[in-house]
Design an enzyme around this catalytic site. Structure first.
Site, short mmCIF file in Angstrom:
data_model
loop_
_atom_site.label_atom_id
_atom_site.label_comp_id
_atom_site.label_asym_id
_atom_site.label_seq_id
_atom_site.Cartn_x
_atom_site.Cartn_y
_atom_site.Cartn_z
CB ILE A 178 45.39 24.43 78.70
CG1 ILE A 178 45.21 22.86 78.99
CG2 ILE A 178 45.30 25.08 79.94
CD1 ILE A 178 46.70 22.46 79.81
CE LYS A 179 38.87 24.18 73.29
NZ LYS A 179 38.76 25.00 74.38
#
Ligand SMILES: O=c1ccn([C@@H]2O[C@H](COP(=O)(O)O)[C@@H](O)[C@H]2O)c(=O)[nH]1
Length: 307
Positions: A104-105
């Site tokens: 998901i950074k």
């Protein structure tokens, strides 16, 4: 969760994570036809198609692999129905015993990071009740905002016994534009790695930390240096296969115990049926092609990690 990840890897002899990065173009026609017949050519139809595609790949590979890494961008492109497919994929993979690494950074100012952490690896309070919005076991986190952006993830991970992989040296061609900049004679990615090691010391599992790092397979020399700076951090290694990273270069990402790294392949596994090497499977048997690609990857990686 880090203990479960390490145990799964040991049990299966497979430091492999399959990246579930579904694009509609990858989904076999017969799956799309059936999804569109039910929902039309809509976001719901696309979401149903990618979910069915993922389910086939999970069913065909779950007994060989310790973990999957769904890339949330591939789901977000289909809006809310895409996110429902993301969640369904995570829940289904979990029901099969797989560890879920949500790519998901995220990372923001503290209050916003807290909400990301609560949503993806924690529980949100609604009145007197609490709910898990999503159900990943690990998430990827961007360290650009500094400790403020990281600590909320650490707090939630500590509470929930979940983990995170912090971007240290990414696999993409332009990653050096910022990450390789020298500061006081040291590249920025090494400074981030030192912080990862320090944060990791605060959140130890049995032998490895709940705080891991992302280091691209495309930069093996840097991987070697980073392995030494973060001895207790698991390294999530993307870039093998489709981006050109090769097994022969991956040994330095592992520790002496043969552990410490988990290699991701997304397109190389989920699109195997489109590659010449697996064309005998055909579109109908795309999931069997993915299974064979995992077996081949496992064999290929032995040169890197079997001591
Ligand atoms: O440095 C990074 C960090 C994350 N990724 C992600 O991994 C997969 C790679 O997909 P392939 O098809 O195996 O190339 C994808 O989800 C990226 O967003 C990365 O590649 N590099």
């Amino acid at each position: 969760m880090i203990n479960q990840l390490v145990n799964n890897i040991k049990k299966l002899d497979a430091p492999i994570v399959v990246g579930l990065d579904p694009m509609l173009d990858y989904v076999p026609e017969y799956i799309k036809k059936s999804a569109f017949a039910e929902y039309g050519e809509t976001l719901e139809g696309a979401a149903e198609a990618i979910w069915q595609y993922n389910k086939g790949i999970i069913d065909a590979t779950y007994d060989l692999i310790p973990a999957v890494k769904p890339q949330i961008a591939m789901y977000e492109q289909f809006g809310v129905p895409g996110l429902v497919a993301f969640n369904k994929t995570c829940e289904y993979a979990k029901s099969k015993g797989l560890v879920i690494i949500g790519d998901i950074k995220r990372g923001d100012i503290g209050s916003t990071s807290k909400a990301y952490a609560v949503g993806h690896v924690g529980k949100v309070a609604v009145g007197s009740k609490t709910y898990s919005g999503f159900c990943e076991d690990f998430v990827t986190v961007n360290p650009y905002l500094g400790s403020d952006g990281i600590r909320p993830f650490m707090e939630v991970c500590k509470e929930e016994k979940k983990g995170m992989f912090i971007l240290v040296k990414t696999s993409n061609p332009s990653s050096g534009e910022f990450q390789d900049q020298q500061i006081d004679g040291k590249p920025l990615y090494e400074m981030v790695a030192e912080k990862v090691a320090a944060w990791g010391d605060e959140l130890m599992g049995d032998s490895y930390s709940y705080v891991g790092a992302v280091v691209g397979a495309t930069y093996p020399k840097m991987g070697e240096a980073l392995r030494k700076i973060m001895p207790k951090s698991y390294i999530l290694v993307p870039g093998y296969g489709a981006q050109g990273g090769q097994a022969k270069d991956l040994a330095p990402f592992f520790n002496e115990d043969g552990l410490g790294a988990i290699i991701n392949s997304s397109r190389g596994i989920i699109c195997a049926y489109k590659q010449d090497a697996y064309s005998q499977f055909g579109e109908e048997n795309y999931a069997d092609a993915s299974r064979q690609a995992v077996l081949d990857m496992k064999e290929d990686l032995k040169q890197a990690w079997v001591k």
